[in-house]
Design an enzyme around this catalytic site. Sequence first.
Site, short mmCIF file in Angstrom:
data_model
loop_
_atom_site.label_atom_id
_atom_site.label_comp_id
_atom_site.label_asym_id
_atom_site.label_seq_id
_atom_site.Cartn_x
_atom_site.Cartn_y
_atom_site.Cartn_z
N ASN A 102 1.12 -4.52 0.07
CA ASN A 102 1.48 -3.12 0.33
C ASN A 102 2.73 -2.82 -0.49
O ASN A 102 3.82 -3.27 -0.14
CB ASN A 102 1.75 -2.95 1.84
CG ASN A 102 2.25 -1.57 2.20
OD1 ASN A 102 2.27 -0.67 1.35
ND2 ASN A 102 2.67 -1.39 3.45
N LYS A 114 4.19 -0.08 -0.77
CA LYS A 114 4.99 0.99 -0.15
C LYS A 114 5.39 2.01 -1.22
O LYS A 114 4.60 2.24 -2.15
CB LYS A 114 6.19 0.40 0.59
CG LYS A 114 5.76 -0.71 1.56
CD LYS A 114 6.82 -1.15 2.53
CE LYS A 114 6.25 -2.23 3.45
NZ LYS A 114 7.19 -2.65 4.49
N HIS A 137 0.63 2.07 9.81
CA HIS A 137 1.77 1.20 9.50
C HIS A 137 2.97 1.68 10.31
O HIS A 137 3.14 2.88 10.53
CB HIS A 137 2.08 1.26 8.00
CG HIS A 137 3.06 0.21 7.58
ND1 HIS A 137 4.41 0.35 7.80
CD2 HIS A 137 2.88 -1.00 7.00
CE1 HIS A 137 5.02 -0.75 7.36
NE2 HIS A 137 4.12 -1.58 6.86
N GLU A 187 5.93 2.09 9.57
CA GLU A 187 6.77 3.08 8.88
C GLU A 187 6.18 4.48 9.00
O GLU A 187 6.92 5.47 9.03
CB GLU A 187 6.97 2.65 7.41
CG GLU A 187 7.91 1.45 7.33
CD GLU A 187 7.67 0.51 6.16
OE1 GLU A 187 6.97 0.90 5.20
OE2 GLU A 187 8.18 -0.63 6.22
N GLU A 208 1.92 -6.59 12.72
CA GLU A 208 3.19 -6.55 12.01
C GLU A 208 4.31 -6.24 13.02
O GLU A 208 4.54 -5.07 13.34
CB GLU A 208 3.17 -5.45 10.94
CG GLU A 208 2.15 -5.67 9.86
CD GLU A 208 2.55 -5.00 8.54
OE1 GLU A 208 2.52 -5.68 7.52
OE2 GLU A 208 2.90 -3.81 8.56
N GLY A 235 10.54 -6.45 6.40
CA GLY A 235 11.63 -6.27 5.46
C GLY A 235 12.95 -6.87 5.90
O GLY A 235 14.00 -6.56 5.33
N SER A 270 7.76 -10.01 6.54
CA SER A 270 8.53 -11.07 5.85
C SER A 270 7.68 -12.30 5.52
O SER A 270 8.17 -13.43 5.60
CB SER A 270 9.77 -11.45 6.68
OG SER A 270 10.62 -10.33 6.79
#
Length: 251
Positions: A11, A13, A98, A100, A168, A174, A214
Amino acid sequence: MSTVSPLIAGNWKMNGLTHSLDELSELARLLTTGESPRALVVVCPPATLLAAVAAQGASSGIIAGGQDCHREPHGAHTGDISASMLADAGAQYVIVGHSERRTNHGETDQIVCAKAEAAIGAGLKPIICVGETEAQRDAAEAESVVSAQLAASIPDAAEHHEVVVAYEPVWAIGTGRTPTLDEIDEMHNAIRARLVDRFGLSKGESIRILYGGSLKPQNAREILGIGNVNGGLVGGASLLAKDFYTIISAV
Ligand code: 13P
């Protein structure tokens, strides 16, 4: 234990300009000159690069995916992209839900479910993301939160179409932090049990459950070696061909 073939998805992003296609060429070179990968390889670039990734990746088996889609097939939705547009650009997969998107765009489980349905309607395979926050894990609510997300985010249409689930944990994305191997094992087993409860043994066992958060060359082998981990959804480490290839090779 599930025996579904593994899938590794990158991904990107909101990262990637035309010159990033050089990394894709390097990944293609590594994939075609090294030992053949055991995993399906999917790259989800920003929409601006999707058609190029689909065209350029085809000869090396790299599959293109979108990062999000609108729940409607078309209409007055300035700036949005429909699932059929992603398919038209060459995508075969699309990430939905996701964290985010859930956080930055207020996407609820119901919206995520509608997007997954739209993806299926356009012939795409949705990668449906779930995961708890750190506060929820600290409160021992991780499993119940993820179970509720699964129940409400996966459409009934998944019974007859291919869908992928990505676990996730929000606090691992991240941050360089990951759950312990036991925690990942427990959560993936719980997700598998929910899928089998809902869709029956044969379908429930056939749905890939990816781990994301990660995932790096350094921890890929042990995480991807866990029984119900059927691959990974990789953010930062998918931007460099060498790192992404190391993760793919760890399967
Ligand atoms: P990182 O691999 O950068 O933690 O991102 C994970 C992720 O969000 C993939 O969708």
